[in-house]
Write a protein that holds these residues in place. Structure first.
Motif, short mmCIF file in Angstrom:
data_model
loop_
_atom_site.label_atom_id
_atom_site.label_comp_id
_atom_site.label_asym_id
_atom_site.label_seq_id
_atom_site.Cartn_x
_atom_site.Cartn_y
_atom_site.Cartn_z
N LEU A 189 0.85 -1.18 0.00
CA LEU A 189 0.00 0.00 0.00
C LEU A 189 0.89 1.23 0.00
CD1 LEU A 189 -3.11 0.77 0.51
CD2 LEU A 189 -2.41 1.12 2.87
N ALA A 190 0.63 2.18 -0.91
CA ALA A 190 1.41 3.42 -0.95
C ALA A 190 0.45 4.60 -0.87
CB ALA A 190 2.24 3.50 -2.23
N MET A 191 0.87 5.64 -0.18
CA MET A 191 0.00 6.80 -0.03
C MET A 191 0.82 8.06 0.19
SD MET A 191 -1.37 5.76 3.76
CE MET A 191 -1.39 4.05 3.26
N THR A 192 0.21 9.19 -0.13
CA THR A 192 0.79 10.49 0.17
C THR A 192 -0.30 11.36 0.78
OG1 THR A 192 0.30 11.27 -2.08
CG2 THR A 192 2.54 10.47 -1.66
N PHE A 193 0.12 12.32 1.59
CA PHE A 193 -0.79 13.33 2.14
C PHE A 193 0.05 14.38 2.86
CE2 PHE A 193 -1.60 9.19 4.30
CZ PHE A 193 -0.65 9.30 5.31
N PRO A 194 -0.57 15.50 3.24
CA PRO A 194 0.19 16.53 3.96
C PRO A 194 0.69 16.03 5.31
CG PRO A 194 -1.84 17.44 3.06
CD PRO A 194 -1.93 15.95 2.89
N ASN A 195 1.79 16.61 5.76
CA ASN A 195 2.38 16.31 7.06
C ASN A 195 2.18 17.51 7.97
OD1 ASN A 195 3.94 15.61 9.27
ND2 ASN A 195 5.89 15.99 8.23
N GLY A 239 -3.89 -3.16 10.70
CA GLY A 239 -3.32 -4.43 10.24
C GLY A 239 -2.19 -4.30 9.25
N TYR A 240 -1.45 -3.19 9.28
CA TYR A 240 -0.33 -2.99 8.36
C TYR A 240 0.98 -2.82 9.11
CZ TYR A 240 -3.68 -2.06 4.57
OH TYR A 240 -4.67 -2.16 3.63
N ALA A 241 2.05 -3.20 8.46
CA ALA A 241 3.40 -2.92 8.93
C ALA A 241 3.99 -1.85 8.02
CB ALA A 241 4.26 -4.18 8.90
N VAL A 242 4.45 -0.78 8.59
CA VAL A 242 4.99 0.34 7.81
C VAL A 242 6.42 0.05 7.40
CG1 VAL A 242 5.57 2.79 7.83
CG2 VAL A 242 3.45 1.99 8.93
N GLU A 243 6.69 0.15 6.12
CA GLU A 243 8.04 -0.08 5.59
C GLU A 243 8.83 1.21 5.44
OE1 GLU A 243 7.96 -2.24 1.96
OE2 GLU A 243 7.05 -4.02 2.83
N ARG A 244 8.14 2.28 5.11
CA ARG A 244 8.87 3.53 4.82
C ARG A 244 7.96 4.73 5.07
NH1 ARG A 244 13.40 4.26 1.31
NH2 ARG A 244 13.66 6.38 0.51
N VAL A 245 8.51 5.74 5.73
CA VAL A 245 7.88 7.05 5.85
C VAL A 245 8.92 8.08 5.42
CG1 VAL A 245 6.81 8.77 7.35
CG2 VAL A 245 6.37 6.33 7.75
N GLN A 246 8.60 8.79 4.38
CA GLN A 246 9.53 9.79 3.84
C GLN A 246 8.78 11.09 3.64
OE1 GLN A 246 11.42 8.58 0.18
NE2 GLN A 246 11.86 10.70 -0.42
N THR A 247 9.35 12.18 4.08
CA THR A 247 8.71 13.47 3.85
C THR A 247 9.36 14.18 2.66
OG1 THR A 247 10.12 14.88 5.25
CG2 THR A 247 8.35 13.64 6.35
N THR A 292 16.25 17.62 7.56
CA THR A 292 15.85 16.93 8.79
C THR A 292 14.67 15.98 8.58
OG1 THR A 292 14.42 18.82 9.37
CG2 THR A 292 16.68 18.82 10.24
N ASN A 293 14.29 15.73 7.32
CA ASN A 293 13.14 14.86 7.01
C ASN A 293 11.87 15.35 7.69
OD1 ASN A 293 11.82 12.71 5.71
ND2 ASN A 293 12.18 11.31 7.42
N ARG A 294 11.65 16.66 7.61
CA ARG A 294 10.43 17.24 8.18
C ARG A 294 9.71 18.06 7.11
NH1 ARG A 294 10.60 20.20 13.75
NH2 ARG A 294 8.37 20.07 13.30
N GLY A 295 9.61 17.50 5.91
CA GLY A 295 8.88 18.17 4.84
C GLY A 295 7.39 18.26 5.14
#
Length: 308
Positions: A189-195, A239-247, A292-295
């Motif tokens: 599952l892949a998704m994008t949204f505002p942070n 019920g998901y395991a997160v593989e990657r979070v990138q901003t 700082t990966n805070r996009g």
């Protein structure tokens, strides 16, 4: 109709941590109020009822549908190509992949995915937009993911995408559960949204929003504003395991044409001063956010957690 984020007694509950209302106000403007739960989730409270969705015309706006294939075409294609980079950087192999895009809009991602060797199907609530996509030869089903289940039959997918969609949905947990059942073994599952916890939104919130009443993030019809930590908690609970979070950065020009436009901030001296101050914060915050990966936007990749 009561929102599915209320319990049997009609009490509002957080979709991430299940905390009960009342929730403190985080930001308000016009007739809208954003609340913030102790877990960090920011959301519209109260949630809009069905009539507001129907009256807004957002999902059935023919003028907007035309713009997606007109003056907004270059932007939508740019955004779609950026998704390919995000996926490939995360190690996703698109060649030959069976892809389902939820909230396919004009089909820009479907076009790009097909060019990358995918077999792509879309689901789009807006009837006009979905019809325009089909006229261009794209496989787009009109309706919600619930509506599409019968049409999809036994089809299962290597990749299901929610590109800037989850924050619009009344109960994201329901959509995540449906998507989980449509993934092939090993599917993602892949998704994008505002942070909402990105550096730029947080600096402008603390320095400017509460004083001026101007902020980028309460964009109607967004119902939720996620952060990396609330996203990971929501996915784990679904019920998901997160593989990657990138901003990454939402281009500042987007806000200059929406939240920070003269029509929103005013054309007089005060409006010009507000825009100039946001400009100054942007010039400092965007480079620091990259480092700082805070996009101010997020890309998230997850897979079903087999142990859940």
């Amino acid at each position: 109709m009561a929102a599915p984020t209320t319990d049997e007694a009609g009490v509002r509950r957080c979709i991430v941590c299940d905390a009960r209302a009342p929730f403190p106000t985080y930001f308000s403007w016009s007739r809208y109020r954003l609340a913030r739960c102790e877990c960090g989730l920011v959301f519209r409270d109260p949630q809009p009822d069905d009539s507001e969705f129907e009256d807004s015309g957002y999902y059935q706006d023919e003028t907007f549908s035309e713009a997606l294939l007109g003056e907004l075409r270059e932007t939508t294609m740019f955004n779609a190509r950026r998704k390919v980079v995000l996926l490939r950087d995360a190690g996703v192999n698109l060649d030959g992949a069976r892809v389902l895009d939820v909230g396919a809009s004009s089909g820009a991602w479907l076009e790009v995915a097909t060019a990358q060797g995918c077999h792509a199907t879309g689901v789009e609530l807006g009837a006009t937009t979905a019809a325009a996509a089909r006229e261009r030869g794209l496989d787009v089903r009109t309706g919600t993911l619930d509506d599409a289940l019968g049409l999809l039959g036994d089809e299962r997918f290597d990749l299901i995408t929610f590109w800037d969609v989850l924050e619009h949905l009344r109960d994201p947990r329901h959509e995540l559960a449906l998507a989980r059942g449509l993934l092939k073994p090993g599917g993602r599952l892949a998704m994008t949204f505002p942070n909402v916890e990105g550096l730029y939104p947080q600096l402008t919130y603390r320095l400017l929003a509460r004083r001026t009443g101007v902020w980028e993030y309460p964009e109607v019809p967004h119902l939720y504003d996620f952060s990396p930590r609330t996203t990971q908690r929501l996915l784990a609970g679904s019920g998901y395991a997160v593989e990657r979070v990138q901003t990454y950065a939402t281009p500042y020009g987007f806000y200059r044409s929406t939240s920070l436009s003269p029509g929103r901030t005013g054309r007089g001296r005060r409006g010009k001063l507000i825009r100039a101050t946001f400009d100054a914060v942007h010039k400092v915050a965007y480079p620091l956010a990259r480092a700082t990966n805070r996009g101010n936007s997020m890309f998230v990749l997850a897979r079903p957690d087999q142990g859940s």
